[in-house]
Design a protein around this motif. Structure first.
Motif, short mmCIF file in Angstrom:
data_model
loop_
_atom_site.label_atom_id
_atom_site.label_comp_id
_atom_site.label_asym_id
_atom_site.label_seq_id
_atom_site.Cartn_x
_atom_site.Cartn_y
_atom_site.Cartn_z
N ARG A 191 0.83 -1.20 0.00
CA ARG A 191 0.00 0.00 0.00
C ARG A 191 0.87 1.26 0.00
O ARG A 191 0.57 2.23 -0.70
N HIS A 192 1.93 1.21 0.76
CA HIS A 192 2.85 2.37 0.81
C HIS A 192 3.47 2.62 -0.55
O HIS A 192 3.57 3.77 -1.00
N GLU A 193 3.90 1.54 -1.23
CA GLU A 193 4.49 1.70 -2.56
C GLU A 193 3.46 2.21 -3.56
O GLU A 193 3.77 3.06 -4.42
N LEU A 194 2.23 1.70 -3.47
CA LEU A 194 1.18 2.17 -4.37
C LEU A 194 0.94 3.67 -4.20
O LEU A 194 0.84 4.42 -5.20
N ASP A 195 0.85 4.13 -2.97
CA ASP A 195 0.63 5.55 -2.72
C ASP A 195 1.78 6.38 -3.28
O ASP A 195 1.56 7.45 -3.86
N ALA A 196 3.01 5.88 -3.10
CA ALA A 196 4.18 6.61 -3.61
C ALA A 196 4.18 6.65 -5.14
O ALA A 196 4.49 7.69 -5.74
N MET A 197 3.81 5.53 -5.78
CA MET A 197 3.77 5.49 -7.24
C MET A 197 2.71 6.44 -7.80
O MET A 197 2.94 7.13 -8.80
N ILE A 198 1.55 6.46 -7.16
CA ILE A 198 0.48 7.35 -7.61
C ILE A 198 0.91 8.81 -7.48
O ILE A 198 0.73 9.62 -8.40
N PHE B 100 8.17 1.51 -12.33
CA PHE B 100 8.98 1.80 -11.16
C PHE B 100 9.83 0.60 -10.80
O PHE B 100 9.52 -0.54 -11.15
N GLY B 101 10.92 0.87 -10.10
CA GLY B 101 11.81 -0.19 -9.64
C GLY B 101 12.26 0.06 -8.22
O GLY B 101 12.29 1.20 -7.74
N ARG B 102 12.62 -1.02 -7.53
CA ARG B 102 13.11 -0.93 -6.17
C ARG B 102 14.64 -1.00 -6.18
O ARG B 102 15.23 -1.94 -6.71
N GLN B 103 15.27 0.00 -5.55
CA GLN B 103 16.72 0.01 -5.39
C GLN B 103 17.04 -0.27 -3.92
O GLN B 103 16.48 0.36 -3.02
#
Length: 253
Positions: free
Chosen positions: A145-152, A180-183
């Protein structure tokens, strides 16, 4: 700069191991595909132009504080990027109804949406990259959910930046897709980066005055010469490579 072993080859790009740990070299091909690669061709100079587009846009986004995987352009077809773990989603922002959305909802292309709309598709060519809801993404654990919010949030900021850039050169930003990608650092801490590319391959761009399409729909719909369309956008952005012409830049070996 010497590149390492090939990591991955997609429809439009090849990824190689970079010269330093945590880096890759992204090579832009001249291949053009549409309809999930059912339609294919090689368009002279497309990779050179897309490399320039991507450099120009990613550099601007980095300057605004939006983290991207882009480090620098190496030559006509290659750029150095941070190595990331790609999130298996395409994030789509739509400002105007066009393409699959217009067909899906029975709308006339060009219908102005009341506000920008975000959609997600699952990156899987064999399934045709199907649209998915945020609930699907969370349940399937493709992103938190946190990643989704950040991507949006980042997608809407990219939309603001691109819309302004394109409007300034007489072009309407109809829609676009980003990835998007995770580093991960040495301690396992994760940073979400804008990855892949942003170019006319991944955007719909219409001339404001004439409605002329200046994106990959030219290839999809047999509307003319794709290099001419991309070169027009590059000319307006003042990023046309040296030697650019109506016939397009030549292949760099």
């Amino acid at each position: 700069m010497a590149r390492g072993a090939k990591i991955y080859e997609g429809k439009a790009k090849i990824l190689y191991e970079g010269p330093e740990p945590g880096t890759i070299i992204q090579f832009f091909k001249d291949d053009a595909t549409a309809f999930n690669a059912e339609k294919k061709d090689v368009i002279d100079g497309k990779g050179v132009l897309n490399n320039r587009f991507c450099e120009h846009i990613m550099t601007g986004l980095n300057a605004l504080g939006l983290p991207t995987h882009f480090i620098r352009r190496l030559n006509a077809r290659e750029q150095l990027c941070h190595k990331v773990e790609i999130v298996p989603l395409e994030v789509i922002i739509r400002n105007v109804a066009a393409g699959s959305m217009a067909k899906r909802l029975g709308l006339e292309e060009g219908y102005q949406l009341s506000r920008p709309l975000v959609e997600f598709s699952f990156k899987e060519d064999s399934l045709g990259d199907p649209l998915v809801a945020e609930e699907h993404i969370e349940v399937m654990q493709w992103a938190t959910r946190h990643e989704l919010d950040a991507m949006i949030d980042m997608a809407f900021r990219v939309n603001d930046y691109l819309s302004g850039m394109m409007h300034g050169i007489g072009i309407k930003l109809v829609d676009f897709k980003i990835e998007f990608g995770r580093q991960f650092d040495e301690d396992g801490n994760m940073t979400l980066l804008l990855a892949d590319e942003i170019s006319p391959d991944s955007c719909r761009l219409w001339d404001i005055e004439t409605g002329r399409k200046l994106d990959k729909d030219v290839f999809r719909r047999d509307l003319g010469n794709l290099t001419d369309a991309y070169s027009e956008v590059a000319r307006r952005l003042n990023i046309l490579p040296k030697g650019g012409s109506k016939t397009g830049p030549k292949l760099v070996k």
